[in-house]
Structures are given as structure tokens and as C-alpha cells.
Design an enzyme around this catalytic site. Structure first.
Site, PDB file in Angstrom:
ATOM      1  N   GLU A 127      50.794   2.953  91.185  1.00 22.76           N
ATOM      2  CA  GLU A 127      50.295   4.011  90.309  1.00 22.76           C
ATOM      3  C   GLU A 127      49.917   5.246  91.115  1.00 22.76           C
ATOM      4  O   GLU A 127      49.419   5.130  92.237  1.00 22.76           O
ATOM      5  CB  GLU A 127      49.059   3.498  89.538  1.00 22.76           C
ATOM      6  N   GLU A 194      53.122   6.677  81.181  1.00 23.51           N
ATOM      7  CA  GLU A 194      52.250   5.935  80.255  1.00 23.51           C
ATOM      8  C   GLU A 194      51.254   6.867  79.577  1.00 23.51           C
ATOM      9  O   GLU A 194      50.617   7.711  80.236  1.00 23.51           O
ATOM     10  CB  GLU A 194      51.489   4.825  81.007  1.00 23.51           C
TER      11      GLU A 194
END
Ligand code: KIV
Length: 276
Positions: A127, A194
Site C-alpha cells: 500500500e 480503492e
């Protein structure tokens, strides 16, 4: 000779980072699901899912934690090994958990190597964007394909102050775009988008030459991903962007209640389920 033929025939049918890149160039959407064990990996692989992600979401849906933060690298390695055993075609991606790469690029490379060497992953995911670009570069230099992940990044839950849609407003929008571009420049082969507005999902998908994989990022992404427990209706709550394709939770509960009833009433095992 026949061993070589068999091995290369098998390889030809496997999903690879190259075949995913060509899906983007042909505008053919592909699919990713999370998986955490052999049984579901086999089912999803045989169904034709292209990428199986051993997500650190295992912290929520397998371990019952509120966040993904407690998940350890050993745990992801273990689950990756189970998934890799069930897969013949899909690309297996191991997720790098919180704490396994934030200290710096050397840690990141070590983590990625463990996921490939011990877990059997063909690629890793982490991430972050600009902040992790150097780590991505170093992992790619170690010959390990990297999937990025920007927008709503669950490992940043404390900084974000909850699981909030990202990329709203000019500043937020620019940040997510900068992050995605930094990952592409660092050599990532794809990037998960996302929890961002659909218009931003479309803009980033157009800007990048690598595939975007959306979760709560709209229909214009090159691919979509869902957490398997959401897809199958195994959670008691799902976010609004999730479409539930089955209700296995209710079916499992019904099966267990019927089993209890039949055992306490001596209906099971019946004639058809005993050895003679
Ligand atoms: O951990 C995970 O399952 C993920 C997906 C939701 C992309 O990161």
C-alpha cells in the site's frame, strides 16, 4: 523431452504479469478475488478468476480483527502457501502486511522475497504511492513483480481517521493521481484503486499504461477485485460498493441448524450413511 513440453504447456496457460498487461491493451477486463486457503483457491482458480490475492484482509475476515494492522508476515506467508497449492492458472499475489515494509526498502525487498520463496507467490502487493516508490523500485530490481494500492489504504486507517473515501476535492484527487503515477514510474505492473470516486477511477485508468484494479472505484477500471467473504455473503456487514453474488453465510447456518436437529432427534446417521 516430454517433461519440458508439459512444463511449457502448463506455463502457457498461466496468467502472468505480461498477459494482464495485454488484457489492458485489448481493453478486456480481468478479475481478482482474495483467497486465504487451498479449498477456495481451487474453486476460484477453476472458475477462471485471473488473479488471487492473499490479502491482509485476512486480519478481518479470517482472524476477526477490526483492522489489518495486527497481521504478521509469517501469517501471510502461511496463507499464501495454502493458496498457491490450490492454483493451476491464476496469478498468486501475496500482500505485504503493515510493519513488513514501512521501515525502508531493504525490509521491503526481504518481505517480498519471503512471499515468493516461502509462500509461492508470483507477485506482491503493498500500500502507498510516492512514499513507497523507492521500495517498489528495489523489489522490481529483485525480479519480483509489484502490485501497488492507492486511495483508501486500510493500513493507513489511523492516519485517515477511519475508512473514508479518498480523492475527493482537488488536493485529494491530485494526491491519488500522483501516487498512482509514482507507482507506474517505479515499475509496478498494476495498481489497486480503492475507495475513490468513479470519475477519478476513470481518469487514473486512462492516465496509466499499467492495469488498474478497482474496489469501490467504479466500472471504468481495467479489472475489479472483491474480498471473497463479501462476494459470497459470509460477512454480517458489507460496504455499499460490494455486490453479494451468493449467500453462503445463510446456507451454512441453515445446514448447521438442520444437522443439529437431525442429530438430537437420531435421524442422522440414517440407513444411507452407515457401514455394514
Ligand atoms: O487485503 C485485501 O484484501 C486488499 C484488497 C481489498 C484489495 O487489499
Amino acid at each position: 523431452m516430454s517433461t519440458v513440453t508439459t512444463a511449457s504447456a502448463t506455463r502457457e496457460h498461466r496468467v502472468t504479469v505480461r498477459s494482464l498487461a495485454s488484457r489492458k491493451s485489448k481493453a478486456e477486463p480481468f478479475t481478482m478475488l482474495t483467497a486465504y486457503d487451498f479449498t477456495f483457491a481451487r474453486i476460484f482458480d477453476e472458475a477462471g478468476v485471473d488473479v488471487l490475492l492473499v490479502g491482509d484482509s485476512l486480519g478481518n475476515v479470517v482472524q476477526g480483527n477490526e483492522t489489518t494492522l495486527p497481521v504478521t508476515l509469517d501469517e501471510v506467508v502461511y496463507h499464501t502457501r495454502l493458496v498457491a497449492r490450490g492454483v493451476r492458472r491464476a496469478l498468486v499475489v501475496g500482500d505485504m502486511p503493515f510493519g513488513s515494509y514501512q521501515v525502508g526498502p531493504e525490509d521491503a525487498v526481504r518481505t517480498a522475497i519471503r512471499l515468493v520463496k516461502e509462500g509461492g507467490a508470483q507477485a506482491v502487493k503493498l500500500e502507498g504511492g510516492v512514499d513507497v516508490a523507492e521500495s517498489v523500485r528495489r523489489i522490481v530490481a529483485a525480479q519480483i513483480p509489484v502490485m501497488g494500492h492507492v486511495g483508501l489504504t486500510p493500513q493507513s486507517v489511523n492516519r485517515m481517521g477511519g475508512y473514508r473515501v479518498q480523492g475527493r476535492g482537488d488536493e485529494g484527487r491530485h494526491q491519488v493521481i500522483e501516487d498512482a503515477l509514482a507507482l507506474e514510474a517505479a515499475g509496478a505492473f498494476s495498481v489497486v484503486l480503492e475507495g475513490i470516486p468513479e470519475t477519478l477511477g476513470r481518469e487514473i485508468t486512462r492516465l496509466l499504461s499499467i492495469p488498474t484494479i478497482g474496489i469501490g472505484a467504479g466500472v471504468h477500471c481495467d479489472a475489479q477485485v472483491l474480498v471473497m467473504h463479501d462476494l459470497l455473503g459470509l460477512n454480517d456487514w458489507t460496504p455499499s460498493f460490494v455486490k453479494q453474488y451468493a449467500n453462503l453465510g445463510a446456507q451454512a447456518s441453515k445446514a448447521a441448524r438442520t444437522y443439529i436437529d437431525e442429530v438430537v432427534n437420531r435421524k442422522f446417521p440414517d440407513e444411507g450413511h452407515v457401514y455394514r
